[in-house]
Design a protein around this motif. Structure first.
Motif, PDB file in Angstrom:
ATOM      1  N   LEU A  92      12.338  28.345  -7.903  1.00  0.00           N
ATOM      2  CA  LEU A  92      12.409  29.541  -7.057  1.00  0.00           C
ATOM      3  C   LEU A  92      11.754  30.742  -7.752  1.00  0.00           C
ATOM      4  O   LEU A  92      11.039  31.520  -7.110  1.00  0.00           O
ATOM      5  N   ASP A  93      11.970  30.860  -9.060  1.00  0.00           N
ATOM      6  CA  ASP A  93      11.287  31.927  -9.814  1.00  0.00           C
ATOM      7  C   ASP A  93       9.772  31.782  -9.693  1.00  0.00           C
ATOM      8  O   ASP A  93       9.057  32.768  -9.499  1.00  0.00           O
ATOM      9  N   ASN A  94       9.287  30.561  -9.842  1.00  0.00           N
ATOM     10  CA  ASN A  94       7.840  30.340  -9.701  1.00  0.00           C
ATOM     11  C   ASN A  94       7.369  30.740  -8.304  1.00  0.00           C
ATOM     12  O   ASN A  94       6.320  31.361  -8.143  1.00  0.00           O
ATOM     13  N   TYR A  95       8.167  30.369  -7.307  1.00  0.00           N
ATOM     14  CA  TYR A  95       7.830  30.724  -5.917  1.00  0.00           C
ATOM     15  C   TYR A  95       7.733  32.247  -5.756  1.00  0.00           C
ATOM     16  O   TYR A  95       6.753  32.767  -5.227  1.00  0.00           O
ATOM     17  N   TYR A  96       8.722  32.947  -6.287  1.00  0.00           N
ATOM     18  CA  TYR A  96       8.721  34.414  -6.191  1.00  0.00           C
ATOM     19  C   TYR A  96       7.538  35.018  -6.952  1.00  0.00           C
ATOM     20  O   TYR A  96       6.905  35.961  -6.494  1.00  0.00           O
ATOM     21  N   ASN A  97       7.280  34.493  -8.144  1.00  0.00           N
ATOM     22  CA  ASN A  97       6.200  35.061  -8.955  1.00  0.00           C
ATOM     23  C   ASN A  97       4.828  34.835  -8.330  1.00  0.00           C
ATOM     24  O   ASN A  97       3.943  35.682  -8.431  1.00  0.00           O
ATOM     25  N   LEU A  98       4.660  33.713  -7.687  1.00  0.00           N
ATOM     26  CA  LEU A  98       3.401  33.473  -6.970  1.00  0.00           C
ATOM     27  C   LEU A  98       3.298  34.408  -5.763  1.00  0.00           C
ATOM     28  O   LEU A  98       2.233  34.949  -5.465  1.00  0.00           O
ATOM     29  N   GLN A  99       4.427  34.573  -5.095  1.00  0.00           N
ATOM     30  CA  GLN A  99       4.486  35.464  -3.939  1.00  0.00           C
ATOM     31  C   GLN A  99       4.085  36.898  -4.337  1.00  0.00           C
ATOM     32  O   GLN A  99       3.373  37.574  -3.599  1.00  0.00           O
ATOM     33  N   LYS A 100       4.539  37.317  -5.504  1.00  0.00           N
ATOM     34  CA  LYS A 100       4.203  38.668  -5.979  1.00  0.00           C
ATOM     35  C   LYS A 100       2.704  38.837  -6.208  1.00  0.00           C
ATOM     36  O   LYS A 100       2.173  39.945  -6.095  1.00  0.00           O
ATOM     37  N   ALA A 145      11.682  16.068  -1.578  1.00  0.00           N
ATOM     38  CA  ALA A 145      11.304  17.078  -0.586  1.00  0.00           C
ATOM     39  C   ALA A 145      12.519  17.662   0.122  1.00  0.00           C
ATOM     40  O   ALA A 145      12.536  18.841   0.472  1.00  0.00           O
ATOM     41  N   GLU A 146      13.549  16.853   0.318  1.00  0.00           N
ATOM     42  CA  GLU A 146      14.736  17.381   1.006  1.00  0.00           C
ATOM     43  C   GLU A 146      15.396  18.481   0.189  1.00  0.00           C
ATOM     44  O   GLU A 146      15.678  19.569   0.694  1.00  0.00           O
ATOM     45  N   GLU A 147      15.632  18.198  -1.085  1.00  0.00           N
ATOM     46  CA  GLU A 147      16.311  19.172  -1.936  1.00  0.00           C
ATOM     47  C   GLU A 147      15.451  20.414  -2.141  1.00  0.00           C
ATOM     48  O   GLU A 147      15.941  21.543  -2.070  1.00  0.00           O
ATOM     49  N   VAL A 148      14.169  20.206  -2.431  1.00  0.00           N
ATOM     50  CA  VAL A 148      13.280  21.337  -2.699  1.00  0.00           C
ATOM     51  C   VAL A 148      13.149  22.208  -1.454  1.00  0.00           C
ATOM     52  O   VAL A 148      13.256  23.442  -1.521  1.00  0.00           O
ATOM     53  N   SER A 149      12.952  21.575  -0.303  1.00  0.00           N
ATOM     54  CA  SER A 149      12.781  22.346   0.933  1.00  0.00           C
ATOM     55  C   SER A 149      14.051  23.113   1.279  1.00  0.00           C
ATOM     56  O   SER A 149      14.001  24.300   1.631  1.00  0.00           O
ATOM     57  N   ALA A 150      15.177  22.447   1.175  1.00  0.00           N
ATOM     58  CA  ALA A 150      16.446  23.095   1.506  1.00  0.00           C
ATOM     59  C   ALA A 150      16.677  24.316   0.619  1.00  0.00           C
ATOM     60  O   ALA A 150      17.125  25.371   1.082  1.00  0.00           O
ATOM     61  N   TYR A 151      16.346  24.174  -0.663  1.00  0.00           N
ATOM     62  CA  TYR A 151      16.565  25.272  -1.607  1.00  0.00           C
ATOM     63  C   TYR A 151      15.655  26.459  -1.306  1.00  0.00           C
ATOM     64  O   TYR A 151      16.104  27.613  -1.272  1.00  0.00           O
ATOM     65  N   LEU A 152      14.385  26.187  -1.071  1.00  0.00           N
ATOM     66  CA  LEU A 152      13.436  27.268  -0.769  1.00  0.00           C
ATOM     67  C   LEU A 152      13.766  27.947   0.554  1.00  0.00           C
ATOM     68  O   LEU A 152      13.579  29.148   0.724  1.00  0.00           O
ATOM     69  N   TYR A 153      14.260  27.175   1.481  1.00  0.00           N
ATOM     70  CA  TYR A 153      14.626  27.696   2.801  1.00  0.00           C
ATOM     71  C   TYR A 153      15.836  28.624   2.685  1.00  0.00           C
ATOM     72  O   TYR A 153      15.856  29.732   3.200  1.00  0.00           O
ATOM     73  N   LYS A 154      16.819  28.150   1.935  1.00  0.00           N
ATOM     74  CA  LYS A 154      18.081  28.887   1.837  1.00  0.00           C
ATOM     75  C   LYS A 154      17.976  30.105   0.926  1.00  0.00           C
ATOM     76  O   LYS A 154      18.393  31.206   1.293  1.00  0.00           O
ATOM     77  N   TYR A 155      17.404  29.903  -0.276  1.00  0.00           N
ATOM     78  CA  TYR A 155      17.414  30.986  -1.261  1.00  0.00           C
ATOM     79  C   TYR A 155      16.106  31.773  -1.295  1.00  0.00           C
ATOM     80  O   TYR A 155      16.086  32.914  -1.727  1.00  0.00           O
ATOM     81  N   GLY A 156      14.999  31.156  -0.879  1.00  0.00           N
ATOM     82  CA  GLY A 156      13.703  31.845  -0.929  1.00  0.00           C
ATOM     83  C   GLY A 156      13.258  32.353   0.426  1.00  0.00           C
ATOM     84  O   GLY A 156      12.203  32.959   0.539  1.00  0.00           O
ATOM     85  N   ASN A 157      14.061  32.051   1.429  1.00  0.00           N
ATOM     86  CA  ASN A 157      13.743  32.463   2.793  1.00  0.00           C
ATOM     87  C   ASN A 157      12.368  31.942   3.247  1.00  0.00           C
ATOM     88  O   ASN A 157      11.710  32.550   4.085  1.00  0.00           O
TER      89      ASN A 157
END
Lengths: 362, 362
Positions: free
Chosen positions: B17-25, B45-57
């Motif tokens: 999620l940190d990587n996702y946010y940092n790329l987003q920035k 993919a299930e776990e990763v997608s669920a996590y990004l959906y829930k915590y990364g919006n």
């Protein structure tokens, strides 16, 4: 023409059964156990085990990990399932629940077994004879008690060079196995050979052979013609056909440049499907159409979901055609050689994804 | 010490999620889509997608195949799921049932879409700009009707050499993309870059970036230090430790011979677990114990379930220790380089088995 997107993995179970029978005929006095570890080398341990159990009357199965044994137990209720990596704190509950038989390879595992015995299970003792992988070393065997030894249901070892008939290691390991067995495990059934060892002759067969690679169609004696049937076919659809102008590049890092005008096809398979990336600019795929077989060269880097190939001059190829990635002519052994590895690794990778449409011929 | 048998795969979702946010920035004006194809590069993919959906919006997800979209839909009910390989006869029912959005890369796929439209779904048009993989070629675009064009929700292309800042292909593809977009898709949101393209600067970002490799911790710009966090750790237990006498051989085909007396450890991971066989006699694993990190060399051939390594002089190693196969110091990029491939292929293989104990840090 249909529009298709998905690669197909076909597994010919009757051919697998023929291989099983033909290997069994080469070792008629030994029990023919099936090695279904690594999800039956990627082909689906549940389906393969159920088929061998039902049609081949196979009752002895080897897996590497307890979790693999747990996954197949319901398909083969009366079989013995041997677990090569042994029993430990991280899987003992699976052994108990699924009635699995541990292969014991070390003093540590033997102590663990004695603390966690399962009624009616006789473990296997694995001894080292020259591979220098898992197994009790000779110096450890003197420490076994008479009671320990009486508890074992099978003594096994594993050959390092059985793919080469006449290799000095084979005789060395055979001698070690006979010597140690006579010294410590005289009355216990014995197993030395996997499928490559079956071809070395009767003295290597003992009471059980463990049939894996050859049963799956791999040539376990690469110096001789393969006597096994191919059981795996992989096909993938052509998603797109397009011209490629002279001077254009193909794929990641632009590793292929067209010296002349070409036609290219984009095929829906990549390293994410187990197609080796080392086949970038090297691989071959095959079009079977109108009773013709055309060889097609992979160009550029193989990517995760696609490969690109040069179809210049192949006038009958169309979007929606399936090209053969491997079959009974361009075999697992061929693709392994082209990819710079062994067919075992190819097979183990090919079956490891959920994107294939998986078809079992029964 | 415990007796252990099973390799462990740890996936650090907060670091992802940190990587996702940092790329987003780095691309603040673009939608940050997540690429979860190939089972999220093997990480689930299930776990990763669920996590990004829930915590990364995160609300935009890319998969390669419809079946992959079907597998994650229940985790990400309100998201758009784009399917890169497109829609065809072999997956149209999945598109309808799971409300998937096709990426249309060819005239054949466009015709198929028009015959099988799904209400409220606006497909993506994929155009070719220089990779010469999937996508409409320039000469095909003139055939699109105004109605076809108005129906698209996004226009995308994909870069061939975005891992190398300053590569001539980047500018060439950017120019092509801008030119074709202006000519045909002026009012349609656009996406050119995957995570490597994010680092090329704002002009490459357009309306959406597609975050995959870098989010998973891969260094997508190998010429520069990695600014992403490692999110994957693989460990495997030592099953056995034994002396190896001078002159003894190790592993299949006896490719290693001990020049002097050695100590060896047998580790419970092999190419069946995705550890590359090309690391035979080359690979390195690491013991972390008592605040020390010891490098350990792989010797002999890597086999399906095990590797063997030389632990001579490492006095504190014991049966039951876990050694690190990859971690945040010996990374995916390091192991890829040592294995003669890229980290993407390593990651895609590592996660493709059911033998690991899989632990998600949340």
């Amino acid at each position: 023409m249909p529009v298709l997107t998905r690669p197909v993995l076909e597994i010919n179970l009757p051919a697998l059964l023929d291989n099983y029978y033909n290997l069994q005929k080469l070792a008629p006095n030994a029990i023919a156990a099936a090695v279904v570890k690594d999800d039956a080398y990627g082909l689906g341990a549940e389906e393969v085990s159920a088929y061998l159990y039902k049609y081949g009357n196979c009752r002895h199965f080897f897996v590497a990990h307890a979790v693999e044994g747990a996954n197949i137990r319901s398909q083969i209720p009366e079989a013995i399932i041997y677990v090569l990596q042994g029993m430990g704190d991280d899987n003992v509950s699976l052994f108990k629940r699924y009635n699995l038989t541990p292969v014991i390879s070390s003093s540590e595992q033997l102590i663990f077994w004695k603390q966690n015995r399962i009624t009616d299970i006789k473990p296997v003792v694995h001894i080292e004879t020259g591979l220098n992988r898992l197994g009790f070393r000779e110096q450890d065997l003197a420490g076994l008690s008479t009671e320990d030894i009486a508890g074992f249901g099978l003594v096994m070892s594993h050959l390092a060079c059985a793919d080469v008939c006449g290799h000095f290691m084979n005789v060395k390991q055979l001698d070690n196995f006979i010597r140690l067995r006579n010294q410590y495990f005289k009355d216990i059934p014995a197993s030395l050979s996997a499928s490559d060892g079956v071809f070395l002759g009767e003295e290597y067969h003992f009471d059980m052979v463990r049939l894996g690679a050859a049963m799956y169609g791999i040539n376990t004696a690469p110096n001789r013609p393969n006597t096994m049937k191919a059981i795996v076919t992989v096909k993938a659809p052509v998603l797109e056909i397009a011209p490629l102008a002279q001077g254009e590049y193909v794929g990641y890092s632009a590793t292929y440049r067209a010296d002349t005008q070409r036609n290219i096809a984009i095929v829906s398979i990549g390293y994410g499907d187990g197609y080796p990336r080392s086949l970038s600019n090297v691989g071959k795929v095959y079009l079977h159409k109108n009773h013709q077989r055309s060889e097609i060269r992979v160009i550029g880097r193989v990517s995760m979901d696609n490969l690109i190939c040069d179809v210049t001059g192949i006038s009958n190829i169309e979007v929606g055609d399936m090209v053969n990635i491997l079959d009974d002519t361009y075999t697992l052994d061929n693709i392994g050689q082209d990819a710079g590895t062994i067919s075992y690794e190819i097979l183990s990778r090919i079956g490891k994804n959920t994107r294939f449409e998986r078809r079992y011929l029964k």
